[in-house]
Motif scaffolding. Sequence first.
Motif, PDB file in Angstrom:
ATOM      1  N   THR A  25       0.853  -1.195   0.000  1.00  0.00           N
ATOM      2  CA  THR A  25       0.000   0.000   0.000  1.00  0.00           C
ATOM      3  C   THR A  25       0.883   1.236   0.000  1.00  0.00           C
ATOM      4  OG1 THR A  25      -0.078  -0.131   2.389  1.00  0.00           O
ATOM      5  CG2 THR A  25      -1.953  -1.039   1.200  1.00  0.00           C
ATOM      6  N   VAL A  26       0.474   2.252  -0.748  1.00  0.00           N
ATOM      7  CA  VAL A  26       1.279   3.474  -0.818  1.00  0.00           C
ATOM      8  C   VAL A  26       0.380   4.679  -0.584  1.00  0.00           C
ATOM      9  CG1 VAL A  26       2.961   2.531  -2.443  1.00  0.00           C
ATOM     10  CG2 VAL A  26       0.992   3.742  -3.330  1.00  0.00           C
ATOM     11  N   ASP A  27       1.003   5.762  -0.156  1.00  0.00           N
ATOM     12  CA  ASP A  27       0.307   7.023  -0.004  1.00  0.00           C
ATOM     13  C   ASP A  27       0.287   7.690  -1.384  1.00  0.00           C
ATOM     14  OD1 ASP A  27      -0.101   9.798   0.304  1.00  0.00           O
ATOM     15  OD2 ASP A  27       0.471   9.675   2.424  1.00  0.00           O
ATOM     16  N   LYS A  28      -0.919   7.913  -1.905  1.00  0.00           N
ATOM     17  CA  LYS A  28      -1.086   8.403  -3.277  1.00  0.00           C
ATOM     18  C   LYS A  28      -0.339   9.727  -3.519  1.00  0.00           C
ATOM     19  CE  LYS A  28      -5.255   9.533  -4.150  1.00  0.00           C
ATOM     20  NZ  LYS A  28      -6.710   9.526  -4.279  1.00  0.00           N
ATOM     21  N   GLU A  29      -0.469  10.646  -2.592  1.00  0.00           N
ATOM     22  CA  GLU A  29       0.169  11.945  -2.804  1.00  0.00           C
ATOM     23  C   GLU A  29       1.700  11.816  -2.773  1.00  0.00           C
ATOM     24  OE1 GLU A  29      -1.099  15.193  -0.338  1.00  0.00           O
ATOM     25  OE2 GLU A  29       0.399  16.545  -1.229  1.00  0.00           O
ATOM     26  N   VAL A  30       2.202  10.969  -1.876  1.00  0.00           N
ATOM     27  CA  VAL A  30       3.658  10.767  -1.810  1.00  0.00           C
ATOM     28  C   VAL A  30       4.153  10.222  -3.149  1.00  0.00           C
ATOM     29  CG1 VAL A  30       5.502   9.427  -0.710  1.00  0.00           C
ATOM     30  CG2 VAL A  30       3.680  10.407   0.688  1.00  0.00           C
ATOM     31  N   LEU A  31       3.404   9.278  -3.709  1.00  0.00           N
ATOM     32  CA  LEU A  31       3.791   8.663  -4.985  1.00  0.00           C
ATOM     33  C   LEU A  31       3.827   9.706  -6.107  1.00  0.00           C
ATOM     34  CD1 LEU A  31       4.334   6.221  -6.840  1.00  0.00           C
ATOM     35  CD2 LEU A  31       1.863   5.885  -6.975  1.00  0.00           C
ATOM     36  N   VAL A  32       2.764  10.471  -6.198  1.00  0.00           N
ATOM     37  CA  VAL A  32       2.659  11.428  -7.304  1.00  0.00           C
ATOM     38  C   VAL A  32       3.728  12.520  -7.170  1.00  0.00           C
ATOM     39  CG1 VAL A  32       1.129  13.124  -8.346  1.00  0.00           C
ATOM     40  CG2 VAL A  32       0.235  10.895  -7.670  1.00  0.00           C
ATOM     41  N   ARG A  33       3.945  12.974  -5.954  1.00  0.00           N
ATOM     42  CA  ARG A  33       4.967  14.020  -5.766  1.00  0.00           C
ATOM     43  C   ARG A  33       6.373  13.458  -6.011  1.00  0.00           C
ATOM     44  NH1 ARG A  33       2.998  18.760  -4.161  1.00  0.00           N
ATOM     45  NH2 ARG A  33       1.006  18.765  -3.065  1.00  0.00           N
ATOM     46  N   MET A  34       6.556  12.179  -5.692  1.00  0.00           N
ATOM     47  CA  MET A  34       7.869  11.558  -5.922  1.00  0.00           C
ATOM     48  C   MET A  34       8.149  11.466  -7.428  1.00  0.00           C
ATOM     49  SD  MET A  34      10.564  10.558  -4.457  1.00  0.00           S
ATOM     50  CE  MET A  34      10.356  10.063  -2.771  1.00  0.00           C
ATOM     51  N   ASP A  35       7.123  11.250  -8.229  1.00  0.00           N
ATOM     52  CA  ASP A  35       7.268  11.231  -9.688  1.00  0.00           C
ATOM     53  C   ASP A  35       7.894  12.566 -10.131  1.00  0.00           C
ATOM     54  OD1 ASP A  35       7.000  10.452 -12.319  1.00  0.00           O
ATOM     55  OD2 ASP A  35       4.837  10.785 -12.424  1.00  0.00           O
ATOM     56  N   CYS A  36       7.373  13.638  -9.571  1.00  0.00           N
ATOM     57  CA  CYS A  36       7.859  14.976  -9.912  1.00  0.00           C
ATOM     58  C   CYS A  36       9.264  15.219  -9.322  1.00  0.00           C
ATOM     59  CB  CYS A  36       6.855  15.996  -9.387  1.00  0.00           C
ATOM     60  SG  CYS A  36       7.357  17.680  -9.655  1.00  0.00           S
ATOM     61  N   LEU A  37       9.431  14.888  -8.026  1.00  0.00           N
ATOM     62  CA  LEU A  37      10.729  15.122  -7.371  1.00  0.00           C
ATOM     63  C   LEU A  37      11.843  14.366  -8.098  1.00  0.00           C
ATOM     64  CD1 LEU A  37      12.474  16.236  -5.055  1.00  0.00           C
ATOM     65  CD2 LEU A  37      11.838  14.217  -3.720  1.00  0.00           C
ATOM     66  N   LEU A  38      11.581  13.130  -8.477  1.00  0.00           N
ATOM     67  CA  LEU A  38      12.621  12.364  -9.175  1.00  0.00           C
ATOM     68  C   LEU A  38      12.936  13.013 -10.529  1.00  0.00           C
ATOM     69  CD1 LEU A  38      12.207   8.530  -8.644  1.00  0.00           C
ATOM     70  CD2 LEU A  38      13.593  10.161  -7.415  1.00  0.00           C
ATOM     71  N   GLY A  39      11.916  13.593 -11.180  1.00  0.00           N
ATOM     72  CA  GLY A  39      12.177  14.339 -12.419  1.00  0.00           C
ATOM     73  C   GLY A  39      13.232  15.413 -12.165  1.00  0.00           C
ATOM     74  N   HIS A  40      13.117  16.072 -11.016  1.00  0.00           N
ATOM     75  CA  HIS A  40      14.118  17.106 -10.664  1.00  0.00           C
ATOM     76  C   HIS A  40      15.478  16.484 -10.338  1.00  0.00           C
ATOM     77  CE1 HIS A  40      11.665  20.681 -10.876  1.00  0.00           C
ATOM     78  NE2 HIS A  40      10.684  20.014 -10.298  1.00  0.00           N
ATOM     79  N   LEU A  41      15.471  15.358  -9.607  1.00  0.00           N
ATOM     80  CA  LEU A  41      16.763  14.745  -9.255  1.00  0.00           C
ATOM     81  C   LEU A  41      17.477  14.220 -10.513  1.00  0.00           C
ATOM     82  CD1 LEU A  41      16.032  12.892  -5.881  1.00  0.00           C
ATOM     83  CD2 LEU A  41      16.777  15.239  -6.258  1.00  0.00           C
ATOM     84  N   PHE A  42      16.686  13.681 -11.450  1.00  0.00           N
ATOM     85  CA  PHE A  42      17.291  13.249 -12.720  1.00  0.00           C
ATOM     86  C   PHE A  42      17.870  14.466 -13.457  1.00  0.00           C
ATOM     87  CE2 PHE A  42      14.261   9.423 -12.634  1.00  0.00           C
ATOM     88  CZ  PHE A  42      15.259   8.546 -12.268  1.00  0.00           C
ATOM     89  N   SER A  43      17.142  15.584 -13.415  1.00  0.00           N
ATOM     90  CA  SER A  43      17.639  16.811 -14.078  1.00  0.00           C
ATOM     91  C   SER A  43      18.928  17.284 -13.416  1.00  0.00           C
ATOM     92  CB  SER A  43      16.595  17.932 -13.997  1.00  0.00           C
ATOM     93  OG  SER A  43      15.348  17.478 -14.450  1.00  0.00           O
ATOM     94  N   ASP A  44      18.979  17.202 -12.080  1.00  0.00           N
ATOM     95  CA  ASP A  44      20.215  17.584 -11.370  1.00  0.00           C
ATOM     96  C   ASP A  44      21.377  16.702 -11.832  1.00  0.00           C
ATOM     97  OD1 ASP A  44      18.737  19.393  -9.911  1.00  0.00           O
ATOM     98  OD2 ASP A  44      18.607  18.132  -8.107  1.00  0.00           O
ATOM     99  N   ALA A  45      21.079  15.397 -12.022  1.00  0.00           N
ATOM    100  CA  ALA A  45      22.147  14.480 -12.462  1.00  0.00           C
ATOM    101  C   ALA A  45      22.629  14.860 -13.859  1.00  0.00           C
ATOM    102  CB  ALA A  45      21.631  13.036 -12.442  1.00  0.00           C
ATOM    103  N   VAL A  46      21.705  15.273 -14.738  1.00  0.00           N
ATOM    104  CA  VAL A  46      22.095  15.708 -16.091  1.00  0.00           C
ATOM    105  C   VAL A  46      22.991  16.939 -15.993  1.00  0.00           C
ATOM    106  CG1 VAL A  46      21.227  16.751 -18.234  1.00  0.00           C
ATOM    107  CG2 VAL A  46      20.073  14.744 -17.266  1.00  0.00           C
ATOM    108  N   GLU A  47      22.576  17.876 -15.150  1.00  0.00           N
ATOM    109  CA  GLU A  47      23.379  19.097 -15.022  1.00  0.00           C
ATOM    110  C   GLU A  47      24.767  18.801 -14.477  1.00  0.00           C
ATOM    111  OE1 GLU A  47      20.670  21.817 -13.127  1.00  0.00           O
ATOM    112  OE2 GLU A  47      19.663  22.110 -15.069  1.00  0.00           O
ATOM    113  N   ALA A  48      24.835  17.901 -13.497  1.00  0.00           N
ATOM    114  CA  ALA A  48      26.149  17.531 -12.941  1.00  0.00           C
ATOM    115  C   ALA A  48      27.007  16.853 -14.007  1.00  0.00           C
ATOM    116  CB  ALA A  48      25.956  16.601 -11.745  1.00  0.00           C
ATOM    117  N   LEU A  49      26.369  16.016 -14.833  1.00  0.00           N
ATOM    118  CA  LEU A  49      27.120  15.316 -15.890  1.00  0.00           C
ATOM    119  C   LEU A  49      27.646  16.315 -16.927  1.00  0.00           C
ATOM    120  CD1 LEU A  49      28.023  12.693 -17.333  1.00  0.00           C
ATOM    121  CD2 LEU A  49      25.771  12.623 -18.421  1.00  0.00           C
TER     122      LEU A  49
END
Length: 391
Positions: free
Chosen positions: A56-80
Motif C-alpha cells: 500500500t502506498v500514499d497516493k500523494e507521496v507517490l505522485v509528488r515523488m514522480d515529480c521530485l525524481l524528475g528534478h533529481l534526474f535533471s540535477d544528475a544531467v546538469e552535474a554530468l
Amino acid sequence: MSKCIGLMSGTSLDGIDAALVEIEKNGEQIRFIGGITVPFPDVVKNELIKLAYRNTVDKEVLVRMDCLLGHLFSDAVEALLKTSGAEKQDILLIASHGQTIGHYPAQKKQLGHSTAFSFQIGDGDVIAARTGIPVVSDFRRRDMAAGGTGAPLIPLLDSLLFQNGSRNVCCLNIGGIANITVLTAGNGRIVAFDTGPGNCLSDLAVSRLVDGRMCFDKGGEMAFRGKVHDDILERVLDDPYFLKLPPKSTGREYFNEDFLDFILGLGRDISFEDMLATVSCVTPASIAAALRNFVPEDEFPEELIVSGGGVRNRFFMEKLEDFLPEMVVVSSEKYGVDPDFKEAMGFALMGFRTFSGLPSSIPSVTGADSEQILGKVSLTGNGSRFFNRTT
Ligand SMILES: Nc1ncnc2c1ncn2[C@@H]1O[C@H](COP(=O)(O)OP(=O)(O)O)[C@@H](O)[C@H]1O
Ligand SMILES: [Mg+2]
C-alpha cells in the motif's frame, strides 16, 4: 555523431547513473564519453523503498515523488554536463528509464484484457522543462502493450557491442536483479532473460543481519568469511522462477524480504557468516543454472562479460568462475564498457532509435508479438528539433 544522455536508476536504489554517449547517424555505433553516479539522499531512498516494496502506498507521496525524481534526474544531467564539459545545446536527447515502482510482467486477464504493466517514475516532462533538452521516457510499456514482458531491453546494446561472428558470448548484468544476454555466433540468435536475484538478496541480508548499519557487502568480503550450505542452496534453486522457461522477467516484487525470510528459515541454526555466504551464493548459482538449463550445449558461450555493481563483489565473480569453469569471466571493462554505465548507455541508444523512428525491443527476447518503437517523447521549445529530423 549525436551526443545523447542516458539515465538509469535500478532496483538497488543506490542512485542515478548518468552516461554521456556519442551515437553514429544510423545508431550502429555508440561510444561512451563519460558518466557519473549521483546517490539518492537517504530520505528519498527510504521513501522509494516504501513506494516500490510495500503493497500500500500514499497516493500523494507517490505522485509528488514522480515529480521530485524528475528534478533529481535533471540535477544528475546538469552535474554530468558540468563534469564532462559538454554543452547543453549539443545534446540531442535525454533517455530516462525512471525508477521502477512496480513491474508486473504476467499477462493477467481482467475483463478479457491483458493487464501486464510496468510503472516507472521520474517524470520526463519535468526533465525536459528543467533541462531544455527533449526527453524519451517510459521505455517498457509499449513492449508490454504488444504482449511482451517489457524486459530485458539491454540486449539491443549487448548485440551492438558484443555480437561477434566467430564465438558465442554471454553478457551478464548484476544489478538488483541479474539478467543475461546470450549472443550466438552462428545463427545470430539472441536469448535474454532475468536469471533472478543480482545484488538484492545479499543487500537485504546485509542490512538485516548487520542491523541496518551497512547496505551491501563490500567486495563480497563478508560472504567469503562463511561456508555455503549446499543443501539450502539446492532447495532455493528449486524455486519455480528458476525453473520457468524464458522469456521471463522478474523484480523485487518477487525477490524481496519474504524470499529472504524463506532462505533464512531453511537454516535457522547456522552462523551469520554461513548464512550470508549461502544467501549470496544464490546469485551466481542461479545464473549458472540458467545458462545450463536454457542454453543448448552447442550454443554455450565461451565468455561471460559482466557489468553492474555486482562486478565489484569478488565472491560473485569467483563463484561464477567455479560454477562455469568452461567460461572466461571478465568485466565489461575489458571491452571499454564501464560496468557502471552499460545500462544507461543502453537507454541512450534506445532513445536515439526512438527519435530516428527505429524499434528497440526484440520480440524473441520479451515475447511481444512484434518489435516496437519504445518510449514517450517530451519535446522542448516548439519541438522543431524533433520534427525537422523526422520530416
Ligand atoms: N564495492 C562493492 N562491493 C560489492 N558490491 C557492490 C560494490 N559497489 C556496489 N555494489 C553492489 O552493486 C549494487 C548496485 O548495482 P547497480 O548495478 O547500480 O544496480 P541497480 O541497477 O539495481 O541500481 C549495490 O546495491 C551493491 O549491492
Ligand atoms: Mg544503481
